[in-house]
Design a protein around this motif. Structure first.
Motif, PDB file in Angstrom:
ATOM      1  N   CYS A 159       0.882  -1.185  -0.277  1.00  0.00           N
ATOM      2  CA  CYS A 159       0.190  -0.017   0.583  1.00  0.00           C
ATOM      3  C   CYS A 159       0.929   0.942   0.593  1.00  0.00           C
ATOM      4  O   CYS A 159       0.711   2.094  -0.979  1.00  0.00           O
ATOM      5  CB  CYS A 159      -1.232   0.449   1.400  1.00  0.00           C
ATOM      6  N   ALA A 184      -2.788   5.203  -0.435  1.00  0.00           N
ATOM      7  CA  ALA A 184      -1.823   5.430   1.126  1.00  0.00           C
ATOM      8  C   ALA A 184      -0.626   6.846   1.542  1.00  0.00           C
ATOM      9  O   ALA A 184       0.002   6.945   0.075  1.00  0.00           O
ATOM     10  CB  ALA A 184      -1.057   4.072   1.551  1.00  0.00           C
ATOM     11  N   PRO A 185       0.061   6.886   2.282  1.00  0.00           N
ATOM     12  CA  PRO A 185       0.065   8.132   2.381  1.00  0.00           C
ATOM     13  C   PRO A 185       1.697   8.119   2.118  1.00  0.00           C
ATOM     14  O   PRO A 185       1.967   6.908   2.493  1.00  0.00           O
ATOM     15  CB  PRO A 185       0.189   8.550   3.536  1.00  0.00           C
ATOM     16  N   LYS A 197       9.648  13.356   9.028  1.00  0.00           N
ATOM     17  CA  LYS A 197       9.122  13.789   9.049  1.00  0.00           C
ATOM     18  C   LYS A 197       7.848  13.239  10.342  1.00  0.00           C
ATOM     19  O   LYS A 197       7.319  13.685  11.229  1.00  0.00           O
ATOM     20  CB  LYS A 197       7.004  12.675   8.293  1.00  0.00           C
ATOM     21  N   ILE A 229      -7.024   9.917  10.123  1.00  0.00           N
ATOM     22  CA  ILE A 229      -5.761  11.606  10.130  1.00  0.00           C
ATOM     23  C   ILE A 229      -6.293  12.577   9.803  1.00  0.00           C
ATOM     24  O   ILE A 229      -6.991  13.419   9.631  1.00  0.00           O
ATOM     25  CB  ILE A 229      -4.588  11.290  10.092  1.00  0.00           C
ATOM     26  N   LEU A 243      11.489   2.971  10.118  1.00  0.00           N
ATOM     27  CA  LEU A 243      10.437   4.125   9.808  1.00  0.00           C
ATOM     28  C   LEU A 243      11.696   5.344   9.505  1.00  0.00           C
ATOM     29  O   LEU A 243      12.113   6.084   8.495  1.00  0.00           O
ATOM     30  CB  LEU A 243       9.019   4.658   9.970  1.00  0.00           C
TER      31      LEU A 243
END
Ligand code: HEC
Ligand code: HEC
Length: 244
Positions: free
Chosen positions: A36, A55-56, A64, A80, A133
């Motif tokens: 995704c 998806a972002p 970020k 969100i 991440l």
């Protein structure tokens, strides 16, 4: 044959152990997230690609997000973006629904927007994935030199005037649940979710991060940019929703 059976038994007994031991952060990202989320970049380069995004993007996650927010959200994901990732699929763009502030806002096609269903991680998995991440830092250059000036303080009221009246950010973003537009991510949790340097850079020139995004490259004055980010940090300390 006997040896074959034995190895079958061994495989059945051993494999769950191996599976969980093998699931380090990168493996979880590869197998449970990458289908995704874009973890490698670049951002969509055409409007067509932007519309296809489900998806972002996460390839600059380390620039970020605040790590502690990632760890808790990944264990308890909530929506969100009130209209989802692609508002074009959920929004009727003729503004005509009255918000709590008495202004008219875009209308959501309620039937389309279901509660967020998202991968949920255990606490140890969330820690591993957050570490992975945080290593995705494709935006290092865009945040270098960004620094919050804590002397540019504002009250909640002054911040709201900037966001609402001066720059019109509220037409796309909510600064309180139900108070503001639907096309962008909620801003009342931004200070908890996002690194201040990212906010400065993104608000200054969103298209440096996401060339086709519908947030305008605004003309926010440097002084106001600082005030807005200090406001978003202050706003996120309000207790809108204890779960977040
Ligand atoms: C079926 C598609 C799908 C999968 C699989 C998926 N996500 Fe997501 N994820 C989404 C969507 C959609 C959102 C946006 C939610 C929103 O804003 O309301 C999202 C949001 C996020 C966010 C917040 C991003 C932001 O910019 O606000 C993070 C972090 C995230 N996902 C991490 C993960 C991780 C880690 C995994 C794998 C364990 C994962 N996701 C698996 C669809 C997915
Ligand atoms: C035309 C609509 C629009 C306007 C006006 C707008 N934004 Fe945005 N904003 C967006 C969209 C769309 C995104 C990115 C969506 C995504 O990542 O899914 C975004 C992203 C952001 C982000 C990053 C949020 C996050 O959670 O990833 C911040 C912070 C932000 N905007 C603040 C502002 C501020 C401050 C203003 C006013 C100066 C403003 N925006 C004006 C639509 C808008």
């Amino acid at each position: 044959m006997k040896r074959f059976l034995l190895s079958m038994v061994a495989a059945v007994v051993i494999s769950p152990v191996l599976a969980s031991a093998g699931e380090d952060g990168p493996t979880i990202l590869d197998t449970r997230c990458a289908y995704c989320h874009n973890l490698k970049g670049p951002a969509p380069q055409t409007i067509h690609d932007l519309w296809k995004r489900d998806a972002p993007d996460l390839f600059y996650a380390g620039n970020k997000f605040r790590r502690e927010w990632l760890v808790s959200w990944l264990q308890k994901p909530v929506r969100i973006r009130p209209a989802g990732v692609n508002y074009l699929r959920t929004i009727n763009s003729t503004p005509h629904q009255e918000g709590k502030d008495g202004k008219k806002y875009d209308v959501l096609w309620g039937a389309v927007l279901k509660p967020l269903v998202h991968e949920t991680l255990t606490a140890p998995e969330a820690e591993l994935v957050a570490d992975s991440l945080m290593k995705l830092r494709a935006g290092d250059e865009l945040v270098s030199g960004m620094m919050v000036d804590k002397s540019k303080t504002v009250t909640l009221d002054q911040g709201e005037v900037l966001i609402d009246k001066v720059y019109g950010c509220q037409s796309c973003h909510q600064i309180e649940p139900g108070y503001g537009g639907y096309t962008g991510p909620e801003l009342y949790t931004a200070g908890r979710r996002l690194q201040p340097e990212f906010m400065l850079s993104y608000i200054k020139r969103p298209k440096n991060w996401d060339p086709k995004i519908w947030m305008p490259n605004g003309n926010v004055k440097p002084e106001d940019l600082q005030k807005i980010v200090n406001y978003l940090i202050l706003l996120s300390k309000e207790n809108f929703d204890e779960a977040r």
